[in-house]
Scaffold this motif. Structure first.
Motif, short mmCIF file in Angstrom:
data_model
loop_
_atom_site.label_atom_id
_atom_site.label_comp_id
_atom_site.label_asym_id
_atom_site.label_seq_id
_atom_site.Cartn_x
_atom_site.Cartn_y
_atom_site.Cartn_z
N SER A 205 -9.21 7.69 0.58
CA SER A 205 -9.69 6.39 1.09
C SER A 205 -11.18 6.26 0.80
O SER A 205 -12.03 6.33 1.69
CB SER A 205 -9.41 6.28 2.59
OG SER A 205 -8.03 6.31 2.85
N ASP A 206 -11.51 6.05 -0.47
CA ASP A 206 -12.91 5.97 -0.88
C ASP A 206 -13.49 4.59 -0.57
O ASP A 206 -12.77 3.60 -0.51
CB ASP A 206 -13.06 6.30 -2.37
CG ASP A 206 -12.33 5.31 -3.27
OD1 ASP A 206 -13.01 4.45 -3.86
OD2 ASP A 206 -11.09 5.39 -3.37
N ASP A 207 -14.81 4.55 -0.41
CA ASP A 207 -15.49 3.32 0.00
C ASP A 207 -15.30 2.19 -1.00
O ASP A 207 -15.24 1.01 -0.61
CB ASP A 207 -16.98 3.59 0.19
CG ASP A 207 -17.28 4.48 1.38
OD1 ASP A 207 -16.39 4.58 2.26
OD2 ASP A 207 -18.37 5.07 1.43
N ARG A 208 -15.22 2.52 -2.28
CA ARG A 208 -15.12 1.49 -3.32
C ARG A 208 -13.68 1.07 -3.59
O ARG A 208 -13.43 0.20 -4.41
CB ARG A 208 -15.77 2.01 -4.61
CG ARG A 208 -17.26 2.29 -4.46
CD ARG A 208 -17.80 3.11 -5.62
NE ARG A 208 -17.70 2.38 -6.89
CZ ARG A 208 -17.98 2.92 -8.07
NH1 ARG A 208 -18.38 4.19 -8.15
NH2 ARG A 208 -17.89 2.21 -9.18
N SER B 21 -9.40 4.41 -5.58
CA SER B 21 -8.12 5.09 -5.47
C SER B 21 -7.00 4.10 -5.18
O SER B 21 -5.92 4.15 -5.78
CB SER B 21 -8.16 6.15 -4.36
OG SER B 21 -9.18 7.09 -4.59
N GLN B 22 -7.27 3.20 -4.24
CA GLN B 22 -6.27 2.19 -3.88
C GLN B 22 -5.90 1.33 -5.08
O GLN B 22 -4.71 1.04 -5.33
CB GLN B 22 -6.81 1.32 -2.75
CG GLN B 22 -5.84 0.27 -2.23
CD GLN B 22 -6.50 -0.60 -1.17
OE1 GLN B 22 -7.50 -1.26 -1.43
NE2 GLN B 22 -5.94 -0.59 0.02
N LYS B 23 -6.90 0.96 -5.86
CA LYS B 23 -6.66 0.15 -7.06
C LYS B 23 -5.81 0.91 -8.07
O LYS B 23 -4.86 0.35 -8.65
CB LYS B 23 -7.99 -0.24 -7.69
CG LYS B 23 -7.87 -1.10 -8.94
CD LYS B 23 -9.25 -1.43 -9.51
CE LYS B 23 -9.12 -2.23 -10.80
NZ LYS B 23 -10.47 -2.51 -11.39
N SER C 4 0.83 -1.19 0.00
CA SER C 4 0.00 0.00 0.00
C SER C 4 0.87 1.24 0.00
O SER C 4 2.06 1.21 0.34
CB SER C 4 -0.91 0.00 1.22
OG SER C 4 -0.14 0.22 2.40
N ALA C 5 0.25 2.37 -0.36
CA ALA C 5 0.97 3.64 -0.33
C ALA C 5 1.46 3.95 1.07
O ALA C 5 2.57 4.44 1.27
CB ALA C 5 0.07 4.75 -0.86
N LEU D 260 -0.71 2.07 -11.07
CA LEU D 260 0.33 3.00 -11.53
C LEU D 260 1.71 2.57 -11.04
O LEU D 260 2.68 2.55 -11.81
CB LEU D 260 0.01 4.42 -11.07
CG LEU D 260 -1.12 5.12 -11.82
CD1 LEU D 260 -1.57 6.36 -11.08
CD2 LEU D 260 -0.66 5.48 -13.24
N LEU D 261 1.82 2.22 -9.78
CA LEU D 261 3.12 1.77 -9.25
C LEU D 261 3.59 0.52 -9.99
O LEU D 261 4.76 0.42 -10.36
CB LEU D 261 3.00 1.49 -7.75
CG LEU D 261 2.81 2.71 -6.84
CD1 LEU D 261 2.53 2.26 -5.41
CD2 LEU D 261 4.02 3.63 -6.88
#
Length: 320
Positions: A130-133, A136-138, A15-16, A143-144
């Motif tokens: 930190s969106d519910d769906r 952003s994390q995906k 994770s970031a 990208l990384l």
């Protein structure tokens, strides 16, 4: 070759938050960026980049001094820069096709590579929350991972994404940073010394030219495209084509709550002008269901160039 932080390979997936904890310098840079006040950027010398667009410019550019984008909720803004020649690409990514988009970003910088005998590639990632769906994390992970798969060494300099760009208010999550610019004095030539570029938080009263046309292309599912020709210093728009937007009259009849819940990836975190922007884009799509003939006569692009005042001015397309 790998994605690097401080000369060390980044271990993925992680994770970031875990990534910055392993690299305190990244955490400090994210903290400083979050702490900046938002600067309002005027249109002089600005090249504004919308969703699913990219633009690249070099220090030799006589027209563009600022690249910028905003309205990133779950989206990420990516800045890739070559420290040797100062060539810089700014992109607004929404996760629609990250695997194809990262090579486009790389190619845009490599088009300046003839003038880059030394230096390195540095990438800055900003946006999301930190969106519910967990969109952003995906996107952060995509990208990384894609930058890590490129042939060149790429040095991760700024990571202010997802949980690192999140604030909580009344048990609801919002992005801290919605928009950034990359700015440097593009009129100062690069010699042996590497020029220091600045990335800072920004908002943009002027998102032109052709804001509605460009937004319509993105809303109808257009892919990532480059909008700026650095050789001619011209902004090139189109020619685009799209199918009539499904049920456009129905959507125009809906209230703000319905538009937010159905046409946003993050209804609770959108900026105040989001619904107005969507409505104007839908009206544009209703007016131009098939843009090829009405907006691009002769199937020719719309061309813009900065005038002496640093503002965009429409110029004739070749053959007109």
């Amino acid at each position: 070759m790998p994605l690097l932080v401080e000369g060390r390979r980044v271990r993925l997936p992680q994770s970031a938050g875990d990534l910055v904890r392993a690299h305190p310098l990244l955490e400090e840079r994210a903290r400083l960026l979050r702490g900046q006040s938002v600067q309002q950027v005027g249109p002089q010398g600005l090249l504004y980049v919308q969703q699913r667009e990219l633009a690249a410019a070099s220090p030799q550019d006589g027209s563009i001094s600022i690249l910028g984008s905003d309205d990133a909720t779950t989206c990420h803004i990516v800045v890739l820069r070559h420290t040797g020649n100062g060539a810089t690409c700014l992109t607004h990514c929404d996760g629609s096709d990250t695997k194809a988009e990262v090579p486009l970003i790389m190619s845009s910088i490599k088009s300046f590579s003839d003038h880059a005998p030394c230096g390195r590639l540095e990438v800055h990632l900003v946006g999301g929350f930190s969106d519910d769906r967990q969109l952003s994390q995906k996107l952060t992970h995509q990208l990384l991972s894609e930058f890590d798969r490129q042939e060149d060494d790429i040095h991760l300099v700024t990571l202010c994404v997802t949980e690192l760009n999140d604030r909580e208010e009344n048990e609801k999550h919002f992005p801290i940073i919605y928009g950034i610019v990359h700015a440097e004095d593009l009129f100062v030539p690069t010699a042996v010394n590497i020029k220091t570029a600045e990335i800072y938080r920004a908002s943009f009263p002027d998102r032109g030219p052709e804001e509605e046309l460009r937004a319509a292309r993105a809303l109808t599912g257009g892919p990532m495209i480059s909008i700026y020709d650095a050789k001619t210093e011209q902004l090139r728009i189109g020619p685009y084509s799209w199918m009539p937007f499904p049920h456009v009259d129905f959507w125009l009849q809906q209230d703000d709550k319905q538009i937010l819940e159905n046409l946003s990836t993050s209804p609770l975190a959108e900026p105040p002008h989001f619904v107005e922007h969507i409505r104007s884009t839908l009206m544009f799509l209703k007016k131009h269901p098939s843009p090829t003939n009405t907006l691009f006569p002769g199937n020719k692009a719309l061309l813009y160039k900065k005038n002496e005042d640093g503002l965009w001015e429409k110029i004739p397309s070749p053959g007109n």
